[in-house]
Write a protein that holds these residues in place. Sequence first.
Motif, PDB file in Angstrom:
ATOM      1  N   LEU A 263       0.815  -1.216   0.000  1.00 31.99           N
ATOM      2  CA  LEU A 263       0.000   0.000   0.000  1.00 31.99           C
ATOM      3  C   LEU A 263       0.849   1.266   0.000  1.00 31.99           C
ATOM      4  O   LEU A 263       2.075   1.219   0.160  1.00 31.99           O
ATOM      5  N   ALA A 264       0.182   2.383  -0.218  1.00 31.08           N
ATOM      6  CA  ALA A 264       0.849   3.679  -0.113  1.00 31.08           C
ATOM      7  C   ALA A 264       1.387   3.830   1.308  1.00 31.08           C
ATOM      8  O   ALA A 264       0.682   3.511   2.273  1.00 31.08           O
ATOM      9  N   PRO A 265       2.623   4.289   1.481  1.00 32.05           N
ATOM     10  CA  PRO A 265       3.220   4.343   2.831  1.00 32.05           C
ATOM     11  C   PRO A 265       2.363   5.057   3.865  1.00 32.05           C
ATOM     12  O   PRO A 265       2.353   4.663   5.032  1.00 32.05           O
ATOM     13  N   ALA A 266       1.624   6.085   3.463  1.00 31.10           N
ATOM     14  CA  ALA A 266       0.813   6.836   4.429  1.00 31.10           C
ATOM     15  C   ALA A 266      -0.310   6.000   5.021  1.00 31.10           C
ATOM     16  O   ALA A 266      -0.857   6.354   6.069  1.00 31.10           O
ATOM     17  N   LEU A 267      -0.667   4.882   4.375  1.00 30.17           N
ATOM     18  CA  LEU A 267      -1.767   4.054   4.867  1.00 30.17           C
ATOM     19  C   LEU A 267      -1.317   3.002   5.873  1.00 30.17           C
ATOM     20  O   LEU A 267      -2.152   2.326   6.478  1.00 30.17           O
ATOM     21  N   HIS A 268      -0.017   2.847   6.060  1.00 26.42           N
ATOM     22  CA  HIS A 268       0.467   1.773   6.939  1.00 26.42           C
ATOM     23  C   HIS A 268       0.132   2.080   8.397  1.00 26.42           C
ATOM     24  O   HIS A 268       0.731   2.952   9.029  1.00 26.42           O
TER      25      HIS A 268
END
Length: 650
Positions: A263-268
Amino acid sequence: MIIGTAGHIDHGKTALVRALTGIDGDRLKEEKARGITIDLGFAYLPVPDGPTLGFVDVPGHERFVHTMVAGAGGIDFALLVVAADDGIMPQTREHLAIIDLLGIRHGLVALTKADLATPDRLRAVPAEITAALDGTSLAGADILPVSAHTGQGIDALRARLAATARTLTGERAAAEASAFRLSVDRAFTLSGVGVVVTGTVLSGRVRVGDGVTVSPSGLPARVRSLHAQNRVAEEGRAGDRCALNLAGPDITKGALHRGDMVLAPALHAPTDRIDASLRLLPREAGAKPLGQWFPVRLHHAAAEVGARVVLLADEALAGGEATQVQLVLERPIAAAVGDRYVIRDVSAQHTLGGGRFLDLRPPPRRRRTAERVAQRAALALAEPAAALAALLAVPPYAVDLAAFVRDHALPADRAETLASDLDLVVLEQGDSRTALSADHWAAFLAQLTERLTAYHAENPDLQGMGREKLRLSVLPRLPAPLFAVAVQRAVAQGLVALDGAFIRLSGHTVRLAPEDEAAWAALAPLLGGEVRFRPPRVRDIATDTGRAETEVRRILKLASRMGWADQVAHDHFFLRDTVREMVALAVDVAVQAPDGTFVAASFRDRMDNGRKVAIQILDFFDRHGITLRRGDLRRINPHRLDLFGPPMVL
């Protein structure tokens, strides 16, 4: 468009996919030997002047239903396969229930082996199928007789699937506008290429060269190359079957697993506790109701994890009922609000039910309060903007906007759009951005000024109200660090002013009696100058000035109320400017320390002061939260650096 087959074992799912695409979905040697699908199979069908159709061929055997759930998590269109000679069978019903629980609304029924059925049978089976579909998300779906052996109906089915794919582009546009997530169902290594993961893009877009994160492990990676719908591509989009070639310092085949999410890093932000809606399937007669802390296997996208169901009502759940529950997982998973899930019993024999995730960060206690009930009702709204507006209308009337956007798998720039569209007031504190509605912000400011007005009327000789006392008397009741940010906003608007540990209305002034002001004017110089870091004690001032000790103490306490001085210890008063200077020195000592912590001796040496007075000053800082102490070590609390003057930067 991703098409998922579903249906009972040996009803011809793999043969049908092969007839449609020319590709054999059985990729494992054991599958070919046994003639059944054990793991997920994939095939692709390019459509002239249209999108490529991706087929996920799932197992029909009851022992492999968990694999079927993994494949069904990212499909757009259900192709329910029913053999004309057998009709509806047990796994047909279970697969249909899973399709319904996952909210798959598009689909049709392929009545396979039509060449083996009599005309009477071909007329009777559709009525049986129609009855089974009734009340599910596929109710009213068309039924097309086909034969993979003779080719009967195959062209018509292929044309129907291609036409449907063109009509679903609008729905996919909304998913593409979200942040990137890919559900991993396979991970392997290719010689000369490296580590590859395959899965369905649940939302957003991914491009070659993008930085991504593997969740829940948190491993960073870069997309070196990708295939979308079995073709080399520069970009993969929501709804595509993708293969991503990942590179990173810790990216190995052993580090990646089915059930991971790229996923996009901001969603981790993995979670192991989730509030969710739950609908139980009808259960067999005599089956025990689902009780508190009931153990289940939870299936979400391609992930499978043990979980406990925490009921949010007193009564156990019987079959066919719907409610809201809290799911406590054995290990964290990567998920998003609105995701669908399915639960099965721990023996993997029965599908129990499923629903939607509502809140990825619920509290472990006080789950049934009226406040939590209202919050879950707001979060149950499918449209993010509507959910956010409803959430801001219930206690605590404030929402971490960054976390809301992340947990709904929205791109980061949606925060600004939501704030603008809903006319929100956003308070920024580090990485956190807390939003309030314009109405509740106005109510907060009104209560702030009302409380201070009343306080000044009752205490005209005091410079202001204590911060914590004021915080606890104003709604919305904000956490202390956020309250400090809100007060700074009110200061910037000219409504209030900060005076040390006190807050006052900006127009409020306090004056001492003329004789007290004259006494302070005489005493203040004794606390400043070269002795400001070690001022004389009250009794020494009394001796030097010839005043009574009680009188000196009274004057210094009045000065403390006025914000001109601070009582650091029982017998020691420091000028306010000196306190501000000492805070700056403590900050500098902490900055110079390798880990940001320091001992009293370091502070004493920096001030060129005695140990006893240095300890008194640091204890004073501890009491006011400027320093945080653990044993002999202290560190600076950046949220309290505005206590004795303008905010300092650590």
